[in-house]
Design a protein around this motif. Structure first.
Motif, PDB file in Angstrom:
ATOM      1  N   GLN A  14      47.445  40.940  44.378  1.00  0.00           N
ATOM      2  CA  GLN A  14      47.429  40.423  45.659  1.00  0.00           C
ATOM      3  C   GLN A  14      47.430  38.800  45.381  1.00  0.00           C
ATOM      4  O   GLN A  14      48.030  38.262  46.313  1.00  0.00           O
ATOM      5  N   VAL A  72      48.737  48.822  45.586  1.00  0.00           N
ATOM      6  CA  VAL A  72      48.777  47.530  45.681  1.00  0.00           C
ATOM      7  C   VAL A  72      50.169  46.784  45.643  1.00  0.00           C
ATOM      8  O   VAL A  72      50.477  46.024  46.205  1.00  0.00           O
ATOM      9  N   ALA A  76      52.318  44.609  48.013  1.00  0.00           N
ATOM     10  CA  ALA A  76      53.114  43.318  47.891  1.00  0.00           C
ATOM     11  C   ALA A  76      54.523  43.362  47.991  1.00  0.00           C
ATOM     12  O   ALA A  76      55.216  42.471  48.576  1.00  0.00           O
ATOM     13  N   ARG A 225      41.959  38.370  51.535  1.00  0.00           N
ATOM     14  CA  ARG A 225      43.199  37.847  51.935  1.00  0.00           C
ATOM     15  C   ARG A 225      43.008  36.264  52.021  1.00  0.00           C
ATOM     16  O   ARG A 225      43.747  35.374  51.490  1.00  0.00           O
ATOM     17  N   ASN A 228      42.190  34.771  48.634  1.00  0.00           N
ATOM     18  CA  ASN A 228      43.523  34.772  47.837  1.00  0.00           C
ATOM     19  C   ASN A 228      44.465  33.578  48.227  1.00  0.00           C
ATOM     20  O   ASN A 228      45.173  32.879  47.558  1.00  0.00           O
TER      21      ASN A 228
END
Lengths: 450, 398
Positions: A14, A72, A76, A225, A228
């Motif tokens: 992520q 994941v 991505a 999010r 990140n």
């Protein structure tokens, strides 16, 4: 020269995706505030470092994605492709169907050896695509099973296969009140193994980033999010092209090497912390002005007082007076002694900045003079819409307390043998745990005695 | 004779790859010339005794100059240094290079000149990381060279080479740069023509030098007796302008000490063995006279065989060519273009294949590793010895 990114586990993938997004959008942005030629060479340098130009004209990220679950990674890949400005290569990912169950031993002893060849194949292919391999950048979290266990194994394989390459591990420090019961075990095992194979560990603490999101960026419902994206912004401010002080004109062609050489030559001191200033919501940017003296003053105090961001800094903390040969125990309370610091400045008027405050010998440990310990990189090209921004990568006592706390908690669990059977059944014995504790105690002791 | 000192200084500096300026002090020039001549093996003590301000001694300098022309081949070395390289060069010899002249001081010296060991570890780490960066740079260079050689293969006029070098490929892309190359080639041609002219006039020069030597010999006989006995082979003083010379002197001292020590040990061993054997022989001889003489003859023959086998082993250490070699990419399969027998012979004369060079480098690496481990073991035993003397200290070696 090019950096190969290895994204490991759910967290790694992520964050990795956000990092490439941030790099790409900054590179393509029109907020550069510099001349066209400067912008062009910035873009070229960024592209050479992180992307591979294919005939299809959309740059391909130089990355290998590894996870034990498919979810994941496919997210991505899809998100990158839909952006239209960059994408992942369709042959650079590796995933399986089952996860690692947050078990470090499962990742290290079972998944690692089983899938070593496939993963290293992907890495080799990426490495051979580079004209000049500038090193590896791995992203992982310490608390889970895949990122931490498999990540430690993969780092070791990288070191064996590329003994002279630079390896920088980006490690996510879990929340203090995290959900994974055995996260302290996983963290201890990861850190001690990484200390042996990699050149430097760049740490981001979830708690710290969370505070930045809440207090500086005013985000109400903080999602992963958001966290990140802050991490990606901070990493971008380090890895985007910059000119080292003593090199000639032109962007550095060896960013990882330069970073390692200025910060982590000593084998016992490998932990790096990252501070970035300013951070504010995008909507406030047009209404704010910055001055270099103000930014640097705050950043310096953030370093000395070990503050994670520019709010809530303790201004009372001062460096000890020079001239008095104080043993470290009686140094000013809470003062954060540095071994080495790297300051990266981006934006307007960057060449006239006065850096004297960071070259004060009282900031640094006694056996290293500021001309060895302090370095600065600059570029007039602004980063990510901030007219002026500064990042500080610091090899200092900044991670001493968190490290101590994690080791302490893990030791308490270990002393009562809690959950140990989950590790021993995969092959990690008690002696291995003891070795890891010894390594980390040595690190803690080295940092404490600065 | 000031000019003569300067001439020798400039010439010798060029050979040793150093830079010189007009303003270098005469004292420095004189000492450099003396050192360089000693380095090349010129042993005439009268030269070393010349005044440091360069005011006297033009005849001595003339002798030294002539010696330089002959022995180390001064002119040939100068020509070799100034050659224009159009190929991609690399060197395959593993001789240690002279230390370049810029040496930064140690920088850190605490009280009583002690240095914190952590700082030393820091510096060692920096060195290692810089070496890794250098390694990555070299790999990039190799990769790019390979690309250029591969893409231009089949284009070169010289069939032996088969592909362009970087300079040649660059000329194709930027033809206007040929002017610079042409200038360099022209100046090299002028140097070579001058050399050829010199070669034709050389015999005259040597005849003249003979007369000079005769004159010196006569004068020398008259004043020699005074200083012959006292004069020892004194080494000139160490000056800062040639740090490598000091290093060389140190190495030579060490070598001669080691050799003497080894010789001692060898003598002792041989003496012991001989004594032991003589006893045995004396004891046996009485018992079995005939069988013994046959056994002795066999032993002697096998010893001779072994001795004969030794020189090739030592000769294998012989270094390969020094200086630059041109890099040429070859296909693994014998290409049809290499048909001519002439070509093959010329190629085999002065070429080295990459595989051979790699093998030799690996052998050298292995022997250096062994040496490193021996030295580390010595350090470990020394540390253990020191730790035993300290109370309450446990030493855990890495």
């Amino acid at each position: 020269m090019s950096i190969v990114t290895v994204q490991l586990g759910q967290c790694g993938n992520q964050i990795g995706h956000e990092v490439f997004s941030a790099l790409c959008s900054d590179s393509r942005g029109t907020h550069g505030l510099c001349s066209k030629t400067e912008n062009q060479s910035y873009q070229d340098s960024c592209k050479e470092r992180f992307f591979f130009e294919e005939q299809s004209a959309v740059p391909v990220a130089r990355a290998v994605l590894v996870d034990m679950e498919p979810k994941v990674i496919s997210q991505a890949l899809a998100r990158a492709a839909s952006s239209g400005h960059w994408r992942y290569s369709s042959h650079s990912h590796f995933c399986q169907k089952q996860g690692s169950g947050n078990n470090w031993a499962n990742g290290y002893c079972v998944h690692g050896p089983r899938h070593k060849e496939a993963i290293m194949d992907l890495v080799q292919r990426e490495a051979e695509r580079c004209d000049r391999l500038g090193g590896f950048f791995t992203i992982m979290s310490m608390a889970g099973g895949t990122g931490s266990g498999l990540g430690a194994f993969v780092t070791q394989c990288l070191r064996d296969a590329f003994p002279t390459s630079f390896i920088l591990n980006h490690v996510i420090w879990p929340y203090g009140t995290g959900e994974v019961i055995v996260q302290n075990y996983n963290s201890v095992l990861t850190l001690s193994h990484l200390y042996h194979s990699s050149d430097a560990l760049l740490v981001h603490e979830n708690d710290v980033i969370h505070k930045i999101c809440a207090q500086l960026l005013n985000i109400k419902q903080i999602s992963f999010r958001d966290v990140n994206q802050v991490i990606a912004h901070q990493l971008g401010s380090v890895f985007q092209p910059a000119q080292p002080a003593r090199g000639g004109s032109g962007y550095s062609r060896n960013p990882l090497g330069d970073l390692m050489e200025t910060l982590v030559p000593h084998p016992e001191f490998r932990m790096l912390g990252l501070r970035n200033i300013p951070q504010m919501p995008e909507s406030s940017l047009p209404y704010s002005t910055f001055s270099w003296p103000g930014l640097l003053k705050h950043l310096r105090q953030m370093l000395i007082a070990n503050a994670p961001m520019e709010e809530g800094i303790d201004w009372q903390v001062r460096p000890p007076h020079p001239g008095s040969s104080i043993p470290s125990t009686s140094k000013a309370l809470h003062f954060n002694t540095s071994i080495a610091n790297l300051l990266i400045l981006r934006g307007k008027d960057v060449h006239s900045v006065d850096l004297g405050s960071f070259q004060d010998p009282s900031l640094y440990t006694s056996w290293l003079k500021p001309q060895d310990a302090f370095n600065a990189w600059k570029t007039p090209r602004a980063f990510n819409k901030y007219e002026k921004s500064a990042a500080l990568v610091s090899n200092s006592q900044v991670l001493l307390k968190p490290l101590d706390s994690i080791v302490g908690k893990a030791w308490n669990m270990f002393a009562s043998k809690a959950y140990l059977h989950q590790y021993t059944k995969f092959g990690i014995q008690e002696e291995d745990f003891l070795d890891c504790f010894t390594t980390l105690e040595q690190v803690i002791s080295s940092y404490t005695n600065l | 004779s000031l000019d003569f000192w300067k001439l020798l200084y400039v010439l010798l500096k060029q050979i040793h790859g150093g830079k010189w300026t007009e303003s270098d002090a005469i004292g420095a020039q004189v000492s450099f010339v003396k050192w360089a001549l000693w380095y090349h093996g010129y042993g005439r003590p009268q030269l070393q005794r010349l005044a440091a301000d360069g005011s006297a001694g033009s005849r001595e300098l003339l002798l030294a100059f002539s010696w330089l022309l002959h022995c180390p081949g001064l002119l040939q070395q100068l020509l070799a240094r100034n050659r224009v390289q159009t190929g991609d060069g690399t060197s395959v010899c593993t001789c240690e290079d002279e230390v370049p002249e810029s040496q930064e001081g140690p920088g850190e010296a605490g009280p009583e000149g002690s240095v914190d060991v952590r700082y030393l570890q820091w510096l060692h780490g920096r060195l290692r990381l810089q070496w890794c960066s250098l390694h990555a740079q070299h790999q990039e260079q190799c990769k790019l060279l390979h690309k250029i050689h591969l893409f231009t293969s089949g284009s070169h006029m010289d069939q032996n080479l088969g592909h362009f070098s970087v300079t040649e490929a660059d000329l194709i892309r930027h033809p206007e740069n040929y002017k610079q190359l042409l200038q360099l080639l022209e100046s090299e041609t002028m140097q070579l023509e001058a050399f050829l002219e010199w070669k034709q006039l050389e015999p005259v020069y040597w005849q003249w030098m003979e007369t000079v030597l005769d004159d010196m010999a006569e004068e020398g006989k008259m004043c020699e007796s005074q200083d012959a006995a006292v004069e020892k082979r004194r080494l000139p003083e160490v000056t800062s302008c040639c740090p490598w010379a000091a290093k060389l002197a140190g190495q030579m001292d060490r070598l001669s000490r080691d050799l003497l020590a080894l010789q001692e040990q060898l003598h002792q061993l041989v003496a012991q063995r001989k004594a032991a054997w003589c006893e045995k022989v004396a004891a046996r001889e009485e018992l079995q006279k005939e069988r013994f003489s046959a056994a002795a003859r066999r032993a002697q023959e096998s010893a001779e065989l072994k001795l004969r086998g030794l020189p090739p082993l030592c000769a294998a250490q012989q270094s390969r060519m020094h200086g630059l070699c041109r890099l040429v990419l070859r296909n693994k399969q014998p290409a049809s273009s290499m048909a001519s027998g002439q070509c093959v012979a010329r190629e085999a004369a002065a070429a080295a294949s990459a595989a051979e060079v790699i093998r030799e480098l690996r052998l050298r690496e292995a022997s250096l590793q062994r040496e490193l481990q021996q030295l580390q073991q010595q350090c470990r035993t020394r540390l253990d010895g020191v730790a035993e003397g300290l109370e309450g200290v446990i030493c855990i070696s890495p």
